[in-house]
Design an enzyme around this catalytic site. Sequence first.
Site, PDB file in Angstrom:
ATOM      1  CG  ASP A   1      -2.302   0.491   0.950  1.00  0.00           C
ATOM      2  OD1 ASP A   1      -2.410   1.399   0.107  1.00  0.00           O
ATOM      3  OD2 ASP A   1      -3.262   0.035   1.595  1.00  0.00           O
TER       4      ASP A   1
ATOM      5  CG  ASP B   1      -9.570   1.972  -0.898  1.00  0.00           C
ATOM      6  OD1 ASP B   1      -8.544   2.021  -1.601  1.00  0.00           O
ATOM      7  OD2 ASP B   1      -9.558   1.747   0.320  1.00  0.00           O
TER       8      ASP B   1
HETATM    9  C1  GLA Z   1      -6.081   1.113   1.467  1.00  0.00           C
HETATM   10  C2  GLA Z   1      -6.171   0.178   0.272  1.00  0.00           C
HETATM   11  C3  GLA Z   1      -7.291  -0.820   0.524  1.00  0.00           C
HETATM   12  C4  GLA Z   1      -7.012  -1.599   1.798  1.00  0.00           C
HETATM   13  C5  GLA Z   1      -6.851  -0.646   2.961  1.00  0.00           C
HETATM   14  C6  GLA Z   1      -6.379  -1.358   4.222  1.00  0.00           C
HETATM   15  O1  GLA Z   1      -7.200   1.916   1.583  1.00  0.00           O
HETATM   16  O2  GLA Z   1      -6.382   0.897  -0.905  1.00  0.00           O
HETATM   17  O3  GLA Z   1      -7.411  -1.701  -0.586  1.00  0.00           O
HETATM   18  O4  GLA Z   1      -5.871  -2.386   1.618  1.00  0.00           O
HETATM   19  O5  GLA Z   1      -5.894   0.370   2.665  1.00  0.00           O
HETATM   20  O6  GLA Z   1      -6.180  -0.509   5.279  1.00  0.00           O
END
Ligand code: GLA
Length: 417
Positions: A148, A203
């Site tokens: 991430d 997301d």
């Molecule tokens: C980010 C990523 C998500 C997930 C969250 C976990 O938002 O984009 O896909 O992995 O972190 O905290």
Amino acid sequence: MKKFVLIFTILFLFFCASAQKFTDLAKTPPMGWNSWNKYHCDVSEVLIMQMADAMVSSGMKDAGYEYVVIDDCWQVSRDEDGNIVVDPERFPHGMKYLADYVHSKGLKFGIYSSAGTVTCQRRPGGRGHEYQDALMYAKWGVDYLKYDWCGSSTQNAPASYTTMRDALYAAGRPIVFSICEWGSNDPWEWGSEIGHLWRTTGDISDNWNSMISIFERQEGLARYAGPGSWNDPDMLEVGNGGMTTEEYKTHFSLWCMLASPLMAGNDLANMDPETKDILTNKEMIAINQDTLGVQATCYRDNGNYQIWVKGLSNNEKVICLLNKSDEKKSVLVDFALLAQVRTMTRRFRPPSGTTGFGAPGGAGVPGVQRARRGAPLTIDNYRVRDLWEHKDLTLKESSMYIDLDPHSVKVYRFIRK
Ligand code: GLA
């Protein structure tokens, strides 16, 4: 002098050998399951084992799903030597035990961390511990790392992901490297040299507007996709309850058309028949997994009504009619014309070493997808198969009216006779 040249050559070869991604992985878009969309931080050894069991018993494994990935929240701290510490309550037997269990089911095991100092849930990130973490992952038997971008502050994105890529490579265990940088620094421009897939947006949420707006942002990125290097419009929400069955069919179809990674994000142990049918539609999965590795492009855009086309191997192709509107539509579709549409193919890259990283035409530049040459095939060369009805169309004339429900798709594969 000779000695100097020898040492220099050894160092150079060592550098070359350690500075690359694992190239034999993810030749087709990765398929699997990830805990985040449904469970967020509520992850545990018991859950992951249940999901691995269900992946096999539900038929998901048989349909091609392979990676079982724990997202954020498995880690709690670092010990005095800087080693990452697994949550002892939720994962009492540790990660090696869990990886062994997943492997015993014939599946692969994935994990999550962040390129910054902390993960998005403020657990310890990988920054400054890349080589140490990579060695640990290799020891545990990890096969897939989602990395991430939280806690990254002013870090340089390509450089940060390159450090982890090199650490993984040096650790020696082939690991699919999933760059999760949300498209903030145009990862499609540099991702293919570093990872096997890269997120293109923020997301996804479990609703139509979120899903379709992510889809709309993929047009223009097709030329960056290819075997070993995929645009990632985020994980699937199919089965999580926020969309209708028709909308989930559309979501799944569009992700298959995009040659997107197919990471399910639902409760595999309790799927209703509709969810299972969508996720295990082998004819749809076959177009996603086609070895040509081409991402669909938009052929006709009439606003809410669009036609998308994806080239397949063996001079085949798949057409997706998309109705984004809230109303039913009846559209006249000219199948004879569609049969002649040229699709994109992937240009071979120059052999590595002929040009430098990032040089024009070099290995760092994504292959350009070109229209295929040669005489187009006509409708007589094909049968047209509906990939949701699982039957061939009977074409009395070259054009026919097709009904599209609101937020729905029709997907037709042109199969060589
Ligand atoms: C980010 C990523 C998500 C997930 C969250 C976990 O938002 O984009 O896909 O992995 O972190 O905290």
